[in-house]
Structures are given as C-alpha cells and as structure tokens.
Design an enzyme around this catalytic site. Sequence first.
Site, short mmCIF file in Angstrom:
data_model
loop_
_atom_site.label_atom_id
_atom_site.label_comp_id
_atom_site.label_asym_id
_atom_site.label_seq_id
_atom_site.Cartn_x
_atom_site.Cartn_y
_atom_site.Cartn_z
N HIS A 278 31.26 35.48 44.22
CA HIS A 278 30.48 36.73 44.24
C HIS A 278 30.05 37.18 42.85
O HIS A 278 29.17 38.02 42.70
CB HIS A 278 31.25 37.84 44.99
CG HIS A 278 32.37 38.48 44.21
ND1 HIS A 278 33.69 38.17 44.39
CD2 HIS A 278 32.34 39.44 43.26
CE1 HIS A 278 34.44 38.90 43.59
NE2 HIS A 278 33.65 39.68 42.88
N ASP B 100 35.27 32.20 48.12
CA ASP B 100 34.89 33.05 46.98
C ASP B 100 35.24 32.36 45.66
O ASP B 100 35.78 32.99 44.75
CB ASP B 100 35.53 34.44 47.08
CG ASP B 100 34.84 35.44 46.15
OD1 ASP B 100 33.71 35.14 45.68
OD2 ASP B 100 35.42 36.50 45.87
N GLY C 35 35.26 43.74 36.79
CA GLY C 35 35.36 43.05 35.51
C GLY C 35 36.58 42.14 35.48
O GLY C 35 36.69 41.25 34.65
N ASN C 36 37.53 42.40 36.41
CA ASN C 36 38.68 41.49 36.55
C ASN C 36 38.35 40.31 37.46
O ASN C 36 39.04 39.28 37.43
CB ASN C 36 39.89 42.21 37.14
CG ASN C 36 40.75 42.89 36.09
OD1 ASN C 36 40.80 44.11 36.02
ND2 ASN C 36 41.39 42.09 35.25
N SER C 37 37.30 40.45 38.27
CA SER C 37 36.97 39.40 39.23
C SER C 37 36.79 38.06 38.51
O SER C 37 36.10 37.97 37.50
CB SER C 37 35.68 39.74 39.96
OG SER C 37 35.92 40.68 40.96
#
Lengths: 305, 201
Positions: free
Chosen positions: B55, B86, B159-161
């Site tokens: 994503h 994902d 932002g951690n993704s």
Amino acid sequence: MTHVADADAVSALSDQLADAVERAGRAVVQVNGRPRQPSSGIVYAPGLVLAADHALEREDDLTVETAAGPALPAQLVGRDGASDLAVLRVPGLAAETATPAAAPARVGQFALAVGRPGGRALMASIGIVSAIGGPARMRGGLLEQYLRTDATPYPGFSGGALIDTRGGILGLLTTGLAGGATLAVPVALAWRLAEPLARQGYLSRGWLGIGSQPVRIPAGQRGGRAHDRGLLIVEVAPESPASRAGLLLGDILVTLGDQTVDDGEALQALLGGDRVGRPVTVQVIRGGTLVALDVTVGQRPDRRR
Amino acid sequence: MSPVLAPPARADHALGLPADVLSRVMPSIVRIRGRGPAGAAGVVWRGDAVVTNHHVVAGAGRALRVIAADGHAHAARVLDASRELDLALLEVPGAELRPGAIGASERLRVGALVFAVGHPWGQPWVVTAGIVSGLGTLSGPDRAARRPYIRSDVRLAPGNSGGALLDARGAVVGVNAMVLGGDLAVAIPSEVVRRWLGERA
C-alpha cells in the site's frame, strides 16, 4: 546517564517478560458472558474464576475457555458492582491457580496486562503501575483501593491480570469502573472479596437509605457542637433503615457511632459490611438542635436484584 | 509506552535496544517516498533490494525513491508486489545498502520485547518499544485466507508502514503494516516475507 544497556541483558529481560506472561497466562481464562466480545478471568482457586462484573451481561449460559479448550459451563455464584468483581464456579476446570505477586504493587514498577479476549489466545501489553488510589466511591459502594496502569487494555481484557515481571498477579484488570480508565483491583483485596462472593453471592455493604449532600453549618445552628460540617439529608428511601429510624428530609447528619461524618465518602467508609444488621446511634441537627436516633444498618440493595 | 529515539540514538532506557545494536540496525531501515507527501519505511533485504508494504508503493510509478540512512536518495522500481500480503519488493539499482539481520518470527513469544523503526509523522528513524501482544491470524483485506500476523503494543503512526519490527537482539522479525483499533500494531512476520520471496525466486 552513562549506563549502556547490554545486548544480553535486553534479551534476558525479553525472555523474562515472555516467561512471566506464559506463567500467569496458565491461570487466565476466556469468559463468554456477553453477545460479542468475550472477556477474561483469573483462576484464583481450584474451579473458581474471578471475572469482571460489568462484562457479564447475562447470568445464565456462561462459559469459560482455557488455551486447551473446550468451553466449560460456568455458574455465576456472586457479583459486586462497586468492585466490578464476579465469581464463577467452573466444574472440571483444569487450569492452574494464579499466584499473587510476592510484594504489593509499587508506583513505577513494570506491569504487564494479560488477557484471553477471544479465540482462546493469550494477549499482553506492557506499561507500569501508574498510580495507587482509593478508597474511591464507585457505583454501588466503596472500593478500598485500586491500581492504575498505562498498559494498553485491549478489548476483552477486563477480568484479566495485571502482573509483575515474574508472572505474579498484581491485580484484576477492569476498564468498567471509572469512565474507561485502566484500573486493577489489587490482588489482596480481590482475593479477600472473592471469599464472601463465593459464600453468600454478594458483598455485605452497610446501607442507611439516604441521599445527602455535604454542607457547611452556620454558627448558631450547630446544635452546640463546634464542628461546622455535616451531610444534609435530601432523600429518605421508603422502608429503608433511615426511614424506620425516623430520619427526616432536612436533617443534617453529623455523627455515626462515635465518628463525625463530613462527606459522602466518610459515610460510605463507616458503613462497612460488619455493621449490617446492627444498631448504631446517629446524631442529626434538626432545627438547630442535636437529636440522637438509633438506626439498624441494612444491606445495600443490588439494583440488579 | 514508547521511548522515542532518533539517531544518533542512545538507548539508555531500560527497555531500549543497546546503542551498538541500534547503530548497526539503523542503516538497514530506509525511507520511501512515492507520489504523495507522506513517506513510509522499508527494510533492506539485500544490498539492492528493499521490502516494504504494497500500500506504500501502489501507484508511485517513476516517482519512487529510497532514501538511505546516510541521506542519499536512490531511484527505485517495484520488482514484485502482493496486494493480498501487503508486501512489495523494490529494486534499487546500483545501491549497496546494508541488509538487516532477518530473525525467526516463528520463535517469537507473547510478552517478548519488540522495537519498531520507522518514520512516524515523517520524523526520520524513530524507535518505539513494546512487547508482542498476540500471535495469530487475521483475515486479509479481501476477507480471503487468514494469515499469520504479529500484534504488538509498540506505538506506530503513518510513516511506520513498511518499517521493521525488531526483536531484543535487533533482528528483523516483522514488517509493520497497520494499526487496528487505534492501539494494536500489526506486523507481517519475517517468515511470511521470507516465504513470499522464496516463492517468487
């Protein structure tokens, strides 16, 4: 700070935390007592589970599950709203019995929240003991003491365990007592309250049957007493101990036994379960005059019964 | 509970990763910039290959950049991606990034310490600490097959993704993917990533 963490020490701590969760988790069960989200419970004695009262939305058709399963029928033997405790009897429950922490909780110590909120799977989060409070007036009575933690309470954690880093139980978790705050009933208190809950189904709580508000009494209306505070009686429940003793709207309650009564918390604290069924002399100021009346303290009715 | 450290990090916190472990791991976490303003994170799997979330890179096209810990921005392209898992594998041609040590997620236990490294709200290379909250399966975005996930109480933010979930030794045990219910962080186990990469090889 000059301290430098050592890699092995961090790994050892990690293992210790996982060990603590595993150990305590053997005594943490899943409690099915409401339509969707299951809650948690702690096996505090063989075949007996302490759960969160507010998470039991029905009294029949309750079941308890361990990691091993299957769902075992559970009988509700006692419950108390003010401490948010309920005791379930689960015949044939093979789970281990929980071990209380070796020492009472201290503010600042690491604490893990452990629950079994669904699918029989154990879950945990970490934080510290943030505060120790009480006595606090809850709906339906006084709670002597509570712990507060910043560990995340996942849905279904009520009834689960707040534990120390060795797996000892610090308290029974609940988010149902104070506006969703994550509290725990300290283990010594929870275990102690479980005994009368299992024996008689409820906690003895003294009850007068009055509604009151604290007031400051003007000089000259203190009935010859120096003390300037009391509880103005604004409601007397029909057929209550207060009504039978002749307390009237407008009386200002100033003493119970040999203790002065300044506010509602003080009155609650004086109405312990040991007073139920016993007479006690109260003093009220009525029309500026001190009047003594004998009241036989009753058992606080449970609004669910 | 989330002690937040930015490099040059000093892990003095009792729950912190030791500073030498942290400084070794940091170069293996990258920043990813796509078309949008919001950055994400990635984990260096090989010198010229980075794993992140699908994503994060969907629709990024030629704008895709991988920013190394030394600040250098590399052009990157999506080599492979799985919407269902994902996961995305990015190729960073010519780069010599430092691969992370990949841990054994199947050996994780509930209660074990974990650390997330990413760029929450765009803050670069932030470490947050917590424990493994649960190990189990969740159904995927299309409600299809249930897949294993690591759930933790580390604090994650946009932002951690795509960033790393590390164990107490600094090994990558998961790729952070999302937050459920506001406080439950969900990571894709390293074992799932390893298997996906193996299948496509």
